[in-house]
Design a protein around this motif. Structure first.
Motif, PDB file in Angstrom:
ATOM      1  N   SER A 135       0.847  -1.191   0.000  1.00 51.79           N
ATOM      2  CA  SER A 135       0.000   0.000   0.000  1.00 51.79           C
ATOM      3  C   SER A 135       0.882   1.241   0.000  1.00 51.79           C
ATOM      4  O   SER A 135       2.077   1.179   0.294  1.00 51.79           O
ATOM      5  N   ARG A 136       0.280   2.376  -0.292  1.00 47.90           N
ATOM      6  CA  ARG A 136       1.032   3.634  -0.258  1.00 47.90           C
ATOM      7  C   ARG A 136       1.581   3.888   1.144  1.00 47.90           C
ATOM      8  O   ARG A 136       2.706   4.363   1.308  1.00 47.90           O
ATOM      9  N   GLN A 137       0.793   3.568   2.166  1.00 50.34           N
ATOM     10  CA  GLN A 137       1.240   3.785   3.538  1.00 50.34           C
ATOM     11  C   GLN A 137       2.461   2.930   3.857  1.00 50.34           C
ATOM     12  O   GLN A 137       3.424   3.410   4.476  1.00 50.34           O
ATOM     13  N   GLN A 138       2.444   1.677   3.444  1.00 48.88           N
ATOM     14  CA  GLN A 138       3.594   0.800   3.682  1.00 48.88           C
ATOM     15  C   GLN A 138       4.842   1.322   2.978  1.00 48.88           C
ATOM     16  O   GLN A 138       5.945   1.282   3.536  1.00 48.88           O
ATOM     17  N   SER A 188       0.465  -0.971 -10.985  1.00 47.64           N
ATOM     18  CA  SER A 188      -0.575  -0.521 -10.066  1.00 47.64           C
ATOM     19  C   SER A 188      -1.577  -1.645  -9.834  1.00 47.64           C
ATOM     20  O   SER A 188      -1.946  -2.356 -10.770  1.00 47.64           O
ATOM     21  N   VAL A 189      -2.006  -1.786  -8.604  1.00 47.69           N
ATOM     22  CA  VAL A 189      -3.043  -2.758  -8.258  1.00 47.69           C
ATOM     23  C   VAL A 189      -4.215  -1.954  -7.703  1.00 47.69           C
ATOM     24  O   VAL A 189      -4.115  -1.370  -6.626  1.00 47.69           O
ATOM     25  N   TYR A 190      -5.297  -1.906  -8.451  1.00 52.75           N
ATOM     26  CA  TYR A 190      -6.423  -1.025  -8.121  1.00 52.75           C
ATOM     27  C   TYR A 190      -6.919  -1.252  -6.691  1.00 52.75           C
ATOM     28  O   TYR A 190      -7.209  -2.378  -6.291  1.00 52.75           O
ATOM     29  N   LYS A 220       3.123  -3.036  -7.017  1.00 51.03           N
ATOM     30  CA  LYS A 220       3.989  -4.217  -6.927  1.00 51.03           C
ATOM     31  C   LYS A 220       5.040  -4.154  -8.020  1.00 51.03           C
ATOM     32  O   LYS A 220       4.868  -3.472  -9.045  1.00 51.03           O
ATOM     33  N   PHE A 221       6.132  -4.855  -7.809  1.00 51.22           N
ATOM     34  CA  PHE A 221       7.195  -4.995  -8.791  1.00 51.22           C
ATOM     35  C   PHE A 221       7.048  -6.347  -9.457  1.00 51.22           C
ATOM     36  O   PHE A 221       6.929  -7.364  -8.783  1.00 51.22           O
TER      37      PHE A 221
END
Length: 223
Positions: free
Chosen positions: A169-172, A212-214, A219-220
Motif C-alpha cells: 500500500s502507499r502507507q507501507q 498498479s493494483v487497483y 507491486k514490482f
C-alpha cells in the motif's frame, strides 16, 4: 536498513549463538530448521544472505542451493561437518558463494558474512531484464543505461524489487522510504512511481516493472 541473514540449521543451540553474534554485528536474522521450507521463504522474503547447512531434515542443502539459484542471486554460505573435497567443490559449483566447515567460531562466520557481502559490492541484482541496483552507490542501471534516480526513487525501487509480486500500500511504502516519519501525502508515492516509470521507459520503452493494483497499491513484477 539492516541486512537480513537467513540461518538454515537444525542445531538449535548453534542457531541461537549465530543469531546473537550476527545481531551484535548489526544484522537482522531469521531461522529455518527444515530444508523443505527454504526456497519458498527466500522467494517471499528476499534475505541479504543465506547461511545454509548441508545436512538438513527434509531436504539436502545442495539441492536447496541449486533450486535457489534458479530464481535468485542471493549470496549463500554453506555450512557443514562434511569436509570431503568433492562436497566442497560440488557446493560451490552449484552456486554457493563460500563454504565453512564445522566446528567453527561464530566470529569467523560473522567475518565470512561481511566478506561475502562486501565482495558482492552490496548489490541487489535482479533477473528482471537487466535491472541492477547498487546500494553502495545508489546507482540503478537498466540494460546498461543508468537511470539517474534520486535517493528516494532508488529506495522505493529497491524495496519493491526485493519482493517481486508482493503488493504494498502507499502507507507501507511511505513507512519504508521516509524513516524519519515525516508527514507527507500518500500521493507523494504516486509522484515518485510516475517518475520511476518515466525513467525506466527512457532506458527501455518495452519494460514495465512497477504495476498498479487497483485499490491496493503497487507491486514490482517483470514481464
Amino acid at each position: 536498513m539492516a541486512k537480513k541473514i537467513l540461518i538454515v540449521e537444525d542445531e538449535l543451540k548453534l542457531v541461537d549463538v549465530l543469531k546473537d553474534y550476527l545481531y551484535l554485528a548489526g544484522f537482522e536474522t531469521a531461522s529455518l530448521f527444515n530444508g523443505t521450507e527454504v526456497a519458498s521463504w527466500v522467494k517471499d522474503n528476499g534475505p541479504s544472505l543465506v547461511l545454509l547447512d548441508l545436512m538438513l531434515p527434509g531436504r539436502d542443502g545442495i539441492d536447496i542451493c541449486k533450486e535457489i539459484r534458479t530464481f535468485s542471486n542471493v549470496p549463500i554460505i554453506m555450512m557443514t561437518a562434511r569436509i570431503d573435497e568433492v562436497d566442497r567443490l560440488l557446493g560451490l559449483e552449484l552456486g554457493a558463494d563460500d563454504y565453512i566447515c564445522k566446528p567453527f567460531s561464530p566470529r569467523e562466520v560473522v567475518a565470512r558474512v561481511k566478506a561475502v557481502l562486501r565482495r558482492m559490492g552490496d548489490e541487489l541484482t535482479t533477473q528482471a531484464a537487466g535491472l541492477m541496483l547498487d546500494e553502495s552507490r545508489y546507482r540503478a542501471t537498466l540494460a546498461e543505461h543508468e537511470l539517474c534516480l534520486t535517493a528516494v526513487e532508488f529506495k522505493l525501487l529497491q524495496f519493491l524489487a526485493a519482493k517481486p509480486g508482493r503488493i504494498y500500500s502507499r502507507q507501507q511504502l511511505m513507512e519504508q522510504i521516509y524513516l524519519d516519519r515525516r508527514v507527507v501525502s500518500s500521493r507523494t508515492i504516486d509522484s515518485h512511481i510516475k517518475k520511476l516509470r518515466k525513467k525506466i521507459a527512457g532506458a527501455n520503452p518495452d519494460t514495465e516493472f512497477i504495476h498498479s493494483v487497483y485499490g491496493a497499491g503497487y507491486k514490482f513484477e517483470a514481464a
